[in-house]
Design a protein around this motif. Structure first.
Motif, mmCIF file in Angstrom:
data_model
loop_
_atom_site.group_PDB
_atom_site.id
_atom_site.type_symbol
_atom_site.label_atom_id
_atom_site.label_comp_id
_atom_site.label_asym_id
_atom_site.label_seq_id
_atom_site.Cartn_x
_atom_site.Cartn_y
_atom_site.Cartn_z
ATOM 1 N N PHE A 1 -4.270 3.620 16.512
ATOM 2 C CA PHE A 1 -3.969 4.371 15.290
ATOM 3 C C PHE A 1 -3.143 3.560 14.297
ATOM 4 C CE2 PHE A 1 -5.374 7.636 18.156
ATOM 5 C CZ PHE A 1 -6.183 8.399 17.337
ATOM 6 N N PRO A 2 -2.060 2.881 14.716
ATOM 7 C CA PRO A 2 -1.395 1.995 13.756
ATOM 8 C C PRO A 2 -2.290 0.844 13.290
ATOM 9 C CG PRO A 2 0.050 2.423 15.619
ATOM 10 C CD PRO A 2 -1.271 3.018 15.947
ATOM 11 N N ALA A 3 -3.217 0.428 14.139
ATOM 12 C CA ALA A 3 -4.164 -0.609 13.727
ATOM 13 C C ALA A 3 -5.062 -0.094 12.604
ATOM 14 C CB ALA A 3 -4.999 -1.073 14.922
ATOM 15 N N ALA A 4 -5.575 1.103 12.778
ATOM 16 C CA ALA A 4 -6.406 1.707 11.728
ATOM 17 C C ALA A 4 -5.598 1.947 10.464
ATOM 18 C CB ALA A 4 -7.017 3.013 12.230
ATOM 19 N N GLN A 5 -4.363 2.349 10.646
ATOM 20 C CA GLN A 5 -3.474 2.567 9.506
ATOM 21 C C GLN A 5 -3.268 1.265 8.733
ATOM 22 O OE1 GLN A 5 0.391 3.912 10.696
ATOM 23 N NE2 GLN A 5 1.252 3.662 8.668
ATOM 24 N N GLY A 6 -3.046 0.177 9.441
ATOM 25 C CA GLY A 6 -2.851 -1.116 8.789
ATOM 26 C C GLY A 6 -4.087 -1.565 8.038
ATOM 27 N N TRP A 7 -5.251 -1.380 8.668
ATOM 28 C CA TRP A 7 -6.488 -1.775 7.994
ATOM 29 C C TRP A 7 -6.681 -0.953 6.719
ATOM 30 C CZ3 TRP A 7 -10.962 0.343 6.246
ATOM 31 C CH2 TRP A 7 -11.965 -0.556 5.890
ATOM 32 N N GLY A 8 -6.505 0.355 6.822
ATOM 33 C CA GLY A 8 -6.673 1.217 5.652
ATOM 34 C C GLY A 8 -5.678 0.914 4.553
ATOM 35 N N PHE A 9 -4.442 0.661 4.944
ATOM 36 C CA PHE A 9 -3.403 0.326 3.973
ATOM 37 C C PHE A 9 -3.760 -0.952 3.219
ATOM 38 C CE2 PHE A 9 0.548 -1.962 3.002
ATOM 39 C CZ PHE A 9 1.215 -1.029 2.234
ATOM 40 N N ALA A 10 -4.164 -1.975 3.939
ATOM 41 C CA ALA A 10 -4.480 -3.257 3.304
ATOM 42 C C ALA A 10 -5.787 -3.218 2.525
ATOM 43 C CB ALA A 10 -4.539 -4.362 4.364
ATOM 44 N N TYR A 11 -6.725 -2.403 2.955
ATOM 45 C CA TYR A 11 -8.036 -2.364 2.300
ATOM 46 C C TYR A 11 -8.023 -1.479 1.049
ATOM 47 C CZ TYR A 11 -13.052 -1.883 1.644
ATOM 48 O OH TYR A 11 -14.307 -1.894 1.115
ATOM 49 N N PHE A 12 -7.517 -0.266 1.177
ATOM 50 C CA PHE A 12 -7.612 0.698 0.083
ATOM 51 C C PHE A 12 -6.525 0.541 -0.976
ATOM 52 C CE2 PHE A 12 -9.888 3.002 3.495
ATOM 53 C CZ PHE A 12 -11.114 3.089 2.864
ATOM 54 N N PHE A 13 -5.407 -0.065 -0.623
ATOM 55 C CA PHE A 13 -4.292 -0.126 -1.570
ATOM 56 C C PHE A 13 -3.915 -1.552 -1.956
ATOM 57 C CE2 PHE A 13 -3.811 3.799 0.898
ATOM 58 C CZ PHE A 13 -3.856 4.717 -0.145
ATOM 59 N N LYS A 14 -4.819 -2.491 -1.776
ATOM 60 C CA LYS A 14 -4.508 -3.894 -2.049
ATOM 61 C C LYS A 14 -4.248 -4.167 -3.528
ATOM 62 C CE LYS A 14 -9.387 -4.925 -2.003
ATOM 63 N NZ LYS A 14 -10.451 -5.368 -1.142
ATOM 64 N N ASN A 15 -4.790 -3.352 -4.426
ATOM 65 C CA ASN A 15 -4.628 -3.585 -5.859
ATOM 66 C C ASN A 15 -3.463 -2.810 -6.468
ATOM 67 O OD1 ASN A 15 -6.848 -5.318 -5.891
ATOM 68 N ND2 ASN A 15 -8.259 -3.618 -6.169
ATOM 69 N N LYS A 16 -2.712 -2.132 -5.644
ATOM 70 C CA LYS A 16 -1.556 -1.379 -6.139
ATOM 71 C C LYS A 16 -0.322 -2.278 -6.112
ATOM 72 C CE LYS A 16 -3.913 2.420 -6.419
ATOM 73 N NZ LYS A 16 -4.362 2.878 -7.705
ATOM 74 N N SER A 17 0.683 -1.886 -6.873
ATOM 75 C CA SER A 17 1.928 -2.659 -6.895
ATOM 76 C C SER A 17 2.672 -2.496 -5.574
ATOM 77 C CB SER A 17 2.815 -2.195 -8.054
ATOM 78 O OG SER A 17 3.318 -0.901 -7.779
ATOM 79 N N TYR A 18 3.615 -3.401 -5.340
ATOM 80 C CA TYR A 18 4.425 -3.298 -4.121
ATOM 81 C C TYR A 18 5.143 -1.960 -4.054
ATOM 82 C CZ TYR A 18 3.924 -8.270 -2.992
ATOM 83 O OH TYR A 18 3.431 -9.502 -2.647
ATOM 84 N N LEU A 19 5.663 -1.515 -5.178
ATOM 85 C CA LEU A 19 6.384 -0.240 -5.213
ATOM 86 C C LEU A 19 5.474 0.925 -4.839
ATOM 87 C CD1 LEU A 19 9.103 1.096 -5.902
ATOM 88 C CD2 LEU A 19 8.221 1.417 -8.219
ATOM 89 N N GLN A 20 4.274 0.962 -5.385
ATOM 90 C CA GLN A 20 3.335 2.032 -5.057
ATOM 91 C C GLN A 20 2.923 1.978 -3.597
ATOM 92 O OE1 GLN A 20 0.418 1.074 -8.067
ATOM 93 N NE2 GLN A 20 0.914 2.952 -9.197
ATOM 94 N N ARG A 21 2.714 0.785 -3.079
ATOM 95 C CA ARG A 21 2.313 0.668 -1.674
ATOM 96 C C ARG A 21 3.434 1.077 -0.734
ATOM 97 N NH1 ARG A 21 -0.255 -5.047 -0.887
ATOM 98 N NH2 ARG A 21 0.796 -5.596 -2.807
ATOM 99 N N CYS A 22 4.663 0.700 -1.066
ATOM 100 C CA CYS A 22 5.786 1.010 -0.170
ATOM 101 C C CYS A 22 6.213 2.471 -0.248
ATOM 102 C CB CYS A 22 6.978 0.113 -0.481
ATOM 103 S SG CYS A 22 6.707 -1.608 -0.059
ATOM 104 N N LEU A 23 6.231 3.039 -1.438
ATOM 105 C CA LEU A 23 6.750 4.400 -1.601
ATOM 106 C C LEU A 23 5.708 5.494 -1.426
ATOM 107 C CD1 LEU A 23 9.280 4.012 -4.542
ATOM 108 C CD2 LEU A 23 9.745 4.164 -2.101
ATOM 109 N N TYR A 24 4.438 5.181 -1.687
ATOM 110 C CA TYR A 24 3.421 6.227 -1.629
ATOM 111 C C TYR A 24 2.341 5.950 -0.581
ATOM 112 C CZ TYR A 24 5.615 7.169 -6.100
ATOM 113 O OH TYR A 24 6.541 7.408 -7.072
#
Length: 168
Positions: free
Chosen positions: A94-117
């Protein structure tokens, strides 16, 4: 290699945020370390770091399953270890899937958006899926660590998943 060890250690340290240790500050620090590792990772590497984090976390937190299966279930030590290992591996996916989704779907967002949302939202979704849909294994949700700190007063209003979202 260094980031893999950091991920493993961060996962293992998260266990100390839960009872009986209740070092609740680690429940904020450990996911923050994982988020930091994921910020500039491609999806496959983020999934690997998530898997290693999950192995550290679930390997140190749900090892009681071995004792339950071996002592109370009267299974052999080898069988109990194998079943516990399978549970730890499946929970670490589950954390593996979470990491993949985080890196794939939110790669174009700012650091602030990725960390806070994005990170808290991905954490919450994976906890909900782990607890409700696939495995039905709701143990060790990060919201439980908030029941012994200042966030405990929000529990009646937002529930366990809300506490998980705020903590992540």
């Amino acid at each position: 290699m260094r980031n893999s060890l950091i991920s493993l250690a961060a996962g293992a340290l998260l266990t100390l945020g839960f009872a009986p240790f209740n070092v609740y500050t680690l429940s904020f620090i450990s996911p923050a370390i994982l988020c930091w590792l994921w910020l500039d990772c491609p999806p496959k590497k983020a999934a690997f770091y998530g898997l290693v984090f999950g192995l550290g976390f679930f390997g140190t937190s749900i090892n009681w399953v071995y004792h339950s299966i071996h002592v109370y279930g009267n299974a052999s030590a080898i069988l109990a270890a194998f079943i516990a290992f399978l549970l730890i591996i499946s929970a670490a996916l589950f954390p593996a899937a979470q990491g993949w989704g985080f890196a794939y779907f939110f790669k174009n967002k700012s650091y602030l958006q990725r960390c806070l949302y994005a990170f808290p939202l991905c954490w919450l979704i994976c906890e909900w899926i782990r607890g409700q849909i696939f495995t039905g294994f709701p143990w060790m949700m990060i919201g439980y660590t908030a029941t012994h700190n200042l966030l405990q007063w929000y529990a009646p209003l937002i529930g366990l998943y809300g506490l998980s979202l705020i903590t992540a």
